[in-house]
Design a protein around this motif. Structure first.
Motif, mmCIF file in Angstrom:
data_model
loop_
_atom_site.group_PDB
_atom_site.id
_atom_site.type_symbol
_atom_site.label_atom_id
_atom_site.label_comp_id
_atom_site.label_asym_id
_atom_site.label_seq_id
_atom_site.Cartn_x
_atom_site.Cartn_y
_atom_site.Cartn_z
ATOM 1 N N GLU A 233 13.134 10.068 14.640
ATOM 2 C CA GLU A 233 12.753 10.706 13.471
ATOM 3 C C GLU A 233 11.787 10.245 12.324
ATOM 4 O O GLU A 233 12.205 8.782 12.195
ATOM 5 N N ASP A 234 11.240 10.458 11.209
ATOM 6 C CA ASP A 234 10.885 10.262 10.154
ATOM 7 C C ASP A 234 9.888 8.955 10.066
ATOM 8 O O ASP A 234 10.297 8.357 9.850
ATOM 9 N N ILE A 235 9.539 8.939 11.559
ATOM 10 C CA ILE A 235 8.556 7.750 11.406
ATOM 11 C C ILE A 235 6.708 7.874 10.200
ATOM 12 O O ILE A 235 6.050 8.617 10.604
ATOM 13 N N TYR A 236 6.927 6.366 9.543
ATOM 14 C CA TYR A 236 6.035 6.636 8.736
ATOM 15 C C TYR A 236 5.626 5.753 8.373
ATOM 16 O O TYR A 236 6.173 4.257 7.753
ATOM 17 N N GLU A 237 4.086 5.204 8.794
ATOM 18 C CA GLU A 237 3.149 3.978 9.321
ATOM 19 C C GLU A 237 3.584 2.662 10.004
ATOM 20 O O GLU A 237 3.332 1.717 9.503
ATOM 21 N N PHE A 238 4.846 3.012 10.732
ATOM 22 C CA PHE A 238 4.942 1.947 11.617
ATOM 23 C C PHE A 238 3.782 2.593 13.230
ATOM 24 O O PHE A 238 3.876 3.333 13.639
ATOM 25 N N SER A 239 3.751 1.020 13.653
ATOM 26 C CA SER A 239 2.495 1.964 14.815
ATOM 27 C C SER A 239 3.832 2.040 16.096
ATOM 28 O O SER A 239 4.524 2.104 15.975
ATOM 29 N N GLN A 240 3.440 2.438 16.987
ATOM 30 C CA GLN A 240 3.430 2.689 18.588
ATOM 31 C C GLN A 240 4.967 1.210 19.212
ATOM 32 O O GLN A 240 5.380 0.579 19.089
ATOM 33 N N GLU A 241 3.350 -0.377 18.379
ATOM 34 C CA GLU A 241 4.693 -1.254 18.668
ATOM 35 C C GLU A 241 4.876 -2.512 18.437
ATOM 36 O O GLU A 241 5.807 -2.743 18.896
ATOM 37 N N GLU A 242 5.149 -1.607 16.688
ATOM 38 C CA GLU A 242 6.357 -1.534 15.948
ATOM 39 C C GLU A 242 7.383 -1.389 16.118
ATOM 40 O O GLU A 242 8.662 -1.626 16.868
ATOM 41 N N ILE A 243 7.235 0.658 16.969
ATOM 42 C CA ILE A 243 8.601 1.182 17.089
ATOM 43 C C ILE A 243 9.340 0.938 18.594
ATOM 44 O O ILE A 243 10.074 0.561 18.324
ATOM 45 N N LYS B 44 0.596 -1.118 0.427
ATOM 46 C CA LYS B 44 -0.377 -0.033 -0.049
ATOM 47 C C LYS B 44 0.633 1.073 -0.341
ATOM 48 O O LYS B 44 0.947 2.085 -0.930
ATOM 49 N N TYR B 45 2.151 0.877 0.932
ATOM 50 C CA TYR B 45 2.716 2.341 0.756
ATOM 51 C C TYR B 45 4.053 2.778 -0.154
ATOM 52 O O TYR B 45 4.891 3.299 0.602
ATOM 53 N N GLY B 46 4.542 1.328 -0.345
ATOM 54 C CA GLY B 46 5.667 1.436 -1.040
ATOM 55 C C GLY B 46 6.952 1.268 0.263
ATOM 56 O O GLY B 46 7.060 -0.328 0.316
ATOM 57 N N PHE B 47 7.168 1.664 1.090
ATOM 58 C CA PHE B 47 8.302 1.639 1.897
ATOM 59 C C PHE B 47 7.466 1.871 3.202
ATOM 60 O O PHE B 47 7.036 3.408 3.651
ATOM 61 N N ARG B 48 8.093 1.392 3.993
ATOM 62 C CA ARG B 48 6.930 2.125 6.055
ATOM 63 C C ARG B 48 8.986 1.889 6.235
ATOM 64 O O ARG B 48 9.598 1.306 6.026
ATOM 65 N N HIS B 49 8.677 2.779 7.268
ATOM 66 C CA HIS B 49 10.097 4.007 7.434
ATOM 67 C C HIS B 49 10.462 4.236 8.885
ATOM 68 O O HIS B 49 9.164 5.028 9.488
ATOM 69 N N ALA B 50 11.437 3.969 9.696
ATOM 70 C CA ALA B 50 11.117 5.205 10.494
ATOM 71 C C ALA B 50 12.796 4.974 10.696
ATOM 72 O O ALA B 50 14.054 4.317 10.479
ATOM 73 N N THR B 51 14.096 6.363 11.882
ATOM 74 C CA THR B 51 14.838 6.422 11.567
ATOM 75 C C THR B 51 15.342 6.901 13.601
ATOM 76 O O THR B 51 14.405 7.147 14.005
#
Length: 90
Positions: free
Chosen positions: A51-61, A35-42
């Motif tokens: 920083e820059d959390i995109y489409e990851f849930s708090q549980e995943e983080i 759906k999103y191409g890539f989910r990502h976070a730094t």
């Protein structure tokens, strides 16, 4: 420069930068998603600042944070040596 560190069973890639002059290291997490191409976070080490959390849930983080915290000493060491392959001599 970013260096590969770990690939999880769900194809999530964890990579890290070389150590910066200020002693920080960027840890980048990316997972392919239809759906999103890539989910990502730094996550910035050593202070674990996200920083820059995109489409990851708090549980995943929080899951990724546990992985990063348990491996931070290795990531920091590898970041000084040009990644795992250079540090390990492979």
């Amino acid at each position: 420069m970013m260096y590969p560190f770990m690939t999880l069973n769900d194809n999530t890639e964890i990579v890290h930068s070389e150590m910066r002059e200020d002693g920080s290291v960027k840890v980048y997490i990316e997972r392919p998603d239809e759906k999103y191409g890539f989910r990502h976070a730094t996550c910035m080490l050593p202070d674990y600042r996200w920083e820059d959390i995109y489409e990851f849930s708090q549980e995943e983080i929080e899951y990724f944070l546990g992985i990063i915290k348990s491996m931070a000493h290795l990531i920091m060491e590898f970041s000084k040596e040009g990644g795992f392959e250079n540090a390990s001599g492979f």
